[in-house]
Each structure stands twice: as C-alpha cells, then as structure tokens.
Design a protein around this motif. Structure first.
Motif, short mmCIF file in Angstrom:
data_model
loop_
_atom_site.label_atom_id
_atom_site.label_comp_id
_atom_site.label_asym_id
_atom_site.label_seq_id
_atom_site.Cartn_x
_atom_site.Cartn_y
_atom_site.Cartn_z
N SER A 6 -42.48 27.16 22.74
CA SER A 6 -41.52 26.62 21.79
C SER A 6 -42.07 26.60 20.36
CB SER A 6 -41.08 25.21 22.20
OG SER A 6 -42.18 24.35 22.16
N GLU A 7 -43.27 27.12 20.16
CA GLU A 7 -43.81 27.19 18.80
C GLU A 7 -43.15 28.37 18.08
OE1 GLU A 7 -48.05 27.47 18.84
OE2 GLU A 7 -48.29 25.44 19.61
N PRO A 8 -42.91 28.22 16.78
CA PRO A 8 -42.32 29.33 16.04
C PRO A 8 -43.18 30.59 16.13
CG PRO A 8 -42.34 27.35 14.70
CD PRO A 8 -43.13 27.06 15.93
N LYS A 9 -42.50 31.71 16.35
CA LYS A 9 -43.17 33.01 16.40
C LYS A 9 -42.63 33.95 15.34
CE LYS A 9 -44.33 35.47 20.30
NZ LYS A 9 -44.16 35.98 21.67
N TYR A 10 -41.36 33.73 15.00
CA TYR A 10 -40.65 34.65 14.12
C TYR A 10 -39.93 33.90 13.02
CZ TYR A 10 -40.99 37.36 18.49
OH TYR A 10 -41.43 37.98 19.64
N ILE A 11 -39.75 34.58 11.88
CA ILE A 11 -38.89 34.05 10.82
C ILE A 11 -37.86 35.12 10.50
CG2 ILE A 11 -40.54 34.73 9.00
CD1 ILE A 11 -39.48 32.12 7.49
N ILE A 12 -36.59 34.72 10.52
CA ILE A 12 -35.49 35.69 10.41
C ILE A 12 -34.94 35.77 8.99
CG2 ILE A 12 -33.69 34.05 11.14
CD1 ILE A 12 -32.51 36.43 12.82
N ASP A 13 -34.67 37.00 8.57
CA ASP A 13 -34.15 37.31 7.25
C ASP A 13 -32.62 37.32 7.25
OD1 ASP A 13 -34.08 38.27 4.57
OD2 ASP A 13 -33.96 40.34 5.27
N THR A 14 -32.06 37.23 6.08
CA THR A 14 -30.61 37.27 5.89
C THR A 14 -29.99 38.52 6.54
OG1 THR A 14 -30.94 36.19 3.76
CG2 THR A 14 -28.78 37.17 4.14
N SER A 15 -30.63 39.67 6.34
CA SER A 15 -30.06 40.93 6.86
C SER A 15 -29.92 40.90 8.37
CB SER A 15 -30.91 42.12 6.42
OG SER A 15 -32.23 42.01 6.94
N SER A 16 -30.86 40.28 9.07
CA SER A 16 -30.78 40.20 10.53
C SER A 16 -29.72 39.20 10.97
CB SER A 16 -32.14 39.83 11.11
OG SER A 16 -33.07 40.86 10.86
N ILE A 17 -29.59 38.09 10.25
CA ILE A 17 -28.54 37.12 10.56
C ILE A 17 -27.17 37.76 10.38
CG2 ILE A 17 -27.44 34.97 9.78
CD1 ILE A 17 -30.31 33.93 9.12
N LEU A 18 -27.00 38.48 9.28
CA LEU A 18 -25.70 39.10 8.97
C LEU A 18 -25.38 40.27 9.90
CD1 LEU A 18 -25.78 39.13 5.06
CD2 LEU A 18 -24.58 37.51 6.56
N SER A 19 -26.38 40.82 10.57
CA SER A 19 -26.16 42.02 11.39
C SER A 19 -25.29 41.76 12.62
CB SER A 19 -27.49 42.65 11.80
OG SER A 19 -28.11 41.93 12.84
N GLN A 20 -24.96 40.50 12.88
CA GLN A 20 -24.07 40.17 14.01
C GLN A 20 -22.59 40.18 13.63
OE1 GLN A 20 -24.07 35.88 15.25
NE2 GLN A 20 -25.71 35.75 13.71
N LYS A 21 -22.30 40.39 12.35
CA LYS A 21 -20.90 40.41 11.90
C LYS A 21 -20.18 41.63 12.47
CE LYS A 21 -19.93 39.10 7.76
NZ LYS A 21 -19.80 38.68 6.37
N ASP A 22 -18.85 41.55 12.49
CA ASP A 22 -18.05 42.60 13.12
C ASP A 22 -18.20 43.99 12.50
OD1 ASP A 22 -17.04 40.99 15.11
OD2 ASP A 22 -15.22 40.47 14.00
#
Length: 156
Positions: A6-22
């Motif tokens: 449960s320790e942080p391994k990754y930090i996510i960027d805006t582009s990856s968050i937005l990549s789930q959009k339609d």
C-alpha cells in the motif's frame, strides 16, 4: 508491520488521467478492466498525484473520480520546492514562459524524486520539453499506462 503493497509506487500525470476519456486512447468505455486495475491501485494508495496535477485536470468528473477513490493528492513542501528548482535548473526547456498557467510537470517530477516514485505519463518520449526526457535526464523512472500494465503483470 508495514504493508509495502500500500506504499506509493507511482505518481500519475494529467495526460494519463485524461486518457480514460471517450475521445482518448485508453477510453474507459472500452478498457474497463484496465481502469478497474488502475482504480484499485489508486484506492490502495499505490498510485498518487499532486495538487498541481489535479489543478491541471480540467474535467470535474475526472477530479471527482480520483477524489472518490480516496486518491492521495500530495502537498507541495519545501523539499519538493527544492527539487523543483533542481528540475528546472537542469531542464529549463520544461518551463514555457508564454503559457498563461504553470505546468505541473516540474512538481510531478520533483515529488517522484523525493519519494522514489515512478512517473506515469502518456507524453511522447520525443522532445526535450516532455516529461519522459526530463525524467531520463534526472534518473527518475518513467512509464506510460502500457508500461504500467507490463510492470504490474496485467493481461487482458
């Protein structure tokens, strides 16, 4: 006993968050299992982000999605500010002074440096203004969502 899963391994960027959009490559409507796994990593606090990145996400639904998963939004502290100076001093091309708003990229990388995290971004590996280039120059691990799938051993 500390649960290292449960320790942080990754930090996510805006582009990856937005990549789930339609209209994006990893659209959630098709890649349901991928995003189910991503949601789990966020809920487990293994994927985190920072305040600068959340501010860049110009989509209220995606902000609510991340916060709704109890996603960790790391604050900016003095150590991170010092790291930001290192990032932009060694990679001044990262800052575009013509931009109206500031970029979270330097903060994303600075936090990865502080906590030993791997950056997740969909930015191109080509171009010295891009996160992967800057990460490589600073020996900060950087992957895209496909790289995350490989690293986590996910198969669809």
């Amino acid at each position: 006993m500390v649960n290292h899963d449960s320790e942080p391994k990754y930090i996510i960027d805006t582009s990856s968050i937005l990549s789930q959009k339609d209209d994006e490559p990893h659209r959630r409507s098709i890649n349901k299992t991928l995003w189910h796994h991503m949601d789990e990593l966020i809920e487990q606090k293994r994927i985190v982000t920072c305040s600068e990145i959340i501010e860049e996400v110009n989509d209220d639904d995606l902000k609510k999605w991340y916060i709704g998963l109890h996603g960790v939004v790391l604050p900016i502290d003095d150590d991170i500010q010092d790291n930001v100076k290192k990032v932009v001093t060694s990679n001044p091309q990262l800052i575009d002074f013509k931009q109206v708003k500031s970029s979270g990229d330097a903060f994303l990388i600075a936090i990865a440096m502080k906590y030993g995290l791997t950056v997740i971004t969909e930015e191109s590996k080509k171009g010295e203004k891009k996160i992967p280039y800057v990460c490589k120059s600073l020996n900060v691990p950087c992957i895209d969502i496909l790289g995350l799938c490989e690293r986590e051993g996910w198969q669809f």
